[in-house]
Design an enzyme around this catalytic site. Structure first.
Site, short mmCIF file in Angstrom:
data_model
loop_
_atom_site.label_atom_id
_atom_site.label_comp_id
_atom_site.label_asym_id
_atom_site.label_seq_id
_atom_site.Cartn_x
_atom_site.Cartn_y
_atom_site.Cartn_z
N ASP A 12 -15.14 -17.91 15.92
CA ASP A 12 -14.80 -18.79 17.03
C ASP A 12 -13.75 -18.11 17.91
OD1 ASP A 12 -14.14 -20.87 18.72
OD2 ASP A 12 -12.90 -21.91 17.22
N ASP A 16 -12.09 -23.90 19.50
CA ASP A 16 -12.61 -25.28 19.46
C ASP A 16 -13.21 -25.62 18.09
OD1 ASP A 16 -14.99 -23.87 19.46
OD2 ASP A 16 -15.85 -24.91 21.19
N ASP A 20 -18.92 -18.92 18.41
CA ASP A 20 -19.51 -18.74 19.74
C ASP A 20 -19.91 -17.27 19.97
OD1 ASP A 20 -17.01 -17.49 20.32
OD2 ASP A 20 -16.17 -19.49 20.74
N ASP A 89 -34.03 -16.83 17.54
CA ASP A 89 -34.74 -17.84 16.76
C ASP A 89 -35.60 -18.61 17.75
OD1 ASP A 89 -35.31 -19.70 14.63
OD2 ASP A 89 -33.35 -19.17 13.78
N GLU A 249 -41.33 -17.88 9.89
CA GLU A 249 -40.95 -18.72 8.75
C GLU A 249 -42.16 -19.57 8.39
OE1 GLU A 249 -37.66 -22.07 7.42
OE2 GLU A 249 -38.71 -22.23 9.31
N ASP A 322 -30.47 -22.16 5.29
CA ASP A 322 -31.07 -23.33 4.63
C ASP A 322 -30.94 -23.29 3.11
OD1 ASP A 322 -32.02 -24.30 7.10
OD2 ASP A 322 -33.90 -23.17 6.91
#
Ligand code: GLC
Length: 545
Positions: A12, A16, A20, A89, A249, A322
């Protein structure tokens, strides 16, 4: 080697509490030093963040939380300057319900975009069919504007696109071309084998203990999947000179299907992510956690090695955003260094393209979740609600499954150093930082030759240097041994032998390993005795040993 970044949790730059693009840019030297060839970014597009960016409302913009298109261009240039590549992605099985396509589609049955999604009238007073959503509840949501239902295999804020409609496919091709023209080097395609649904959307079987039907036979690996991918190749990849990478995927894919999908002559995908080896510790479903049997794991990975030996290509992974952390899952936190490095060794010595998920190279572990308030992931929160409130299961036992399998285990901040927020942010992190960042962190590992990070660096260098690792034929040894993981990789003139003790007890190999050790996670004697979680790789003259 492909390194996956989950941007929200990586670095980051503006305090915040959310990672990013500028944060990623500031860490590119770290990735180059590790030996990364390709970076895969989890979604950074504009999104309401219902599923942390896997719900996209604008495919041609960056979510303000991550930065701007100018930040993206700078990041991409920084990646290319260091000789690395970057893949995006691509989430096109579904969009966000806030995407203008869906807003338009939902507005009226006569909308020109009505058919871009799966709209159906209810049957009786219920949903059009009995399918359950992958994230709990029904896969259908009744929309108050028209009283019709739309299909969402994931959350109700992720309506499925109707790929039968050629305009949908064209719109997807256009956005892919837009990103390739911008300079990206390929795509990781989210649940790409769900894009072709069986016409008629028939009811699925309701398995014991489930509230909904299993629609996957009718939506996974559907009848037009190959056609859609070939058409995509024509419209997007054919004729481009750059070297691009595609990985699909594909949950539930079989070896035979994967061969078809990754046969280079068919021009569909370079490789797929299959899931079998990360489901071996699950019974009736993801939340039914069982101990792993090593024999199953070896046998399963070997089946994939043999199945894609002549045609097609494997991807190799333990972790992603995941999956729970592998050292806590198939390893042993009591033998933290040894098991993290053993798992890395056996995976990376297989044939295929290895993937490393952020923090895996540090040996990051699962988070010690105490109660449901610490979870952020919509899948875990929905499951808890359904299991406890609707099915009346014991909250403690639901928590046990969430602790073992919950996706937030992978999503706690990257551990850069031992400062209060692990060097991830100067603000308040969006999800808890693992307390073990005081001793598992990049700053302490980077200069320590005995660290997990240093080991990954050596392993990756070995892959880059040694053609037998790229091409060598795979052979599993001792398939029925419950603790020894052993195999060879052979090409004319050279062979690597991998031996590993996947247990917390010492053991003895039934043969004396010969050759020079090229990498090992223990120093010292190199005979037939293996210490707990010891792994060694030997180089041999092909034909002996
Ligand atoms: C894929 C992603 C996962 C996401 C889902 C829906 O499985 O990896 O994070 O929730 O697709 O887009």
């Amino acid at each position: 080697m492909v390194y996956q970044i989950y941007p929200r949790s990586f670095a980051d730059s503006d305090g915040d509490g959310v990672g990013d693009l500028a944060g990623i840019e500031s860490r590119l030297d770290y990735l180059a030093d590790l030996g990364v060839d390709v970076i895969w970014l989890s979604p950074i597009y504009r999104s309401p963040q219902d599923d942390n960016g896997y719900d996209i409302s604008d495919y041609r913009d960056i979510d303000p939380m991550f930065g701007t298109l100018a930040d993206f261009d700078r990041l991409l240039a920084g990646v290319h300057d260091r000789g690395m590549k970057l893949i995006m992605d691509l989430v096109v099985n579904h969009t966000s319900d806030e995407h203008p396509w869906f807003v338009e589609s939902r507005s009226s049955p006569d909308s020109p975009k009505r058919d871009w999604y799966w709209w159906r009238r209810g049957s009786g007073d219920g949903a059009p069919n009995n399918w359950g959503s992958i994230f709990s509840g029904s896969a259908w949501e009744r929309d108050t504007t028209t009283g019709e239902y739309y299909l969402h295999l994931f959350t109700r804020k992720q309506p499925d696109l109707n790929w039968e409609n050629p305009q949908v496919r064209q719109a997807v091709h256009e956005l892919m071309n837009w990103w390739l023209d911008r300079g990206v080097d390929g795509f990781r395609m989210d649940v790409i084998n769900l894009i072709s649904k069986h016409a008629g959307l028939p009811d699925g079987t309701v398995h014991p203990g489930d509230l909904y039907g299993d629609g996957s036979p009718y939506y996974a690996n559907g009848p037009r999947l190959h056609d859609f991918l070939r058409e995509m190749d024509e419209a997007v990849f054919a004729g481009r000179e750059a070297e691009l990478l595609t990985v699909g995927e594909t949950p539930g894919v079989s070896v035979d299907q994967a061969r078809l999908l990754t046969d280079p002559r068919r021009r569909e995908l370079d490789m797929v992510f299959q899931f079998e080896h990360v489901e071996l510790d699950q019974g009736s479903g993801k939340w039914d956690v069982r101990p792993l049997e090593l024999v199953d794991l070896k046998g399963n990975l070997a089946k994939w090695q043999y199945g894609l030996a002549d045609v097609g290509w494997n991807s190799l992974y333990w972790n992603n955003h995941d999956q729970p952390r592998i050292v806590s899952r198939y390893g042993d936190e009591d033998f933290w260094y040894e098991s993290a490095t053993l798992l890395a060794t056996v995976l990376h010595l297989h044939r295929g393209t290895p993937y490393v998920y952020q923090g895996e190279e540090l040996g990051m572990t699962n988070y010690p979740f105490r109660d449901i308030s610490e979870f952020r992931d919509v899948e875990s929160l929905n499951h808890y609600r359904q299991a406890v409130a609707e099915q009346g299961l014991d909250p403690q036992s639901v928590m046990r499954s969430l602790r073992a399998m919950g996706r937030d285990n992978a999503r706690t901040p990257m551990q850069w150093d031992d400062s209060p927020n692990a060097g991830f942010t100067t603000g308040t992190a969006w999800i808890a930082v693992n307390p073990n960042h005081t001793w598992i962190n990049a700053a302490s590992e980077i200069h320590d030759p005995g660290s997990v990070l240093a080991y990954y660096r050596r392993l990756i260098a070995l892959r880059h240097d040694d053609p037998v690792l790229r091409d060598g034929e795979f052979e599993l040894l001792l398939p029925d041994d419950p603790t020894i993981y052993a195999f060879t990789r052979t090409r004319p003139g050279s062979r690597l032998l991998v031996v590993a003790n996947v247990s917390g007890e010492s053991c003895t190999l039934p043969f004396e390993p010969e050759g020079d050790v090229v990498i090992a996670n223990h120093l010292g004697p190199e005979g037939a005795d293996l210490r707990p979680w010891e792994a060694r790789v030997y180089r041999q003259e092909a034909g002996h040993g």
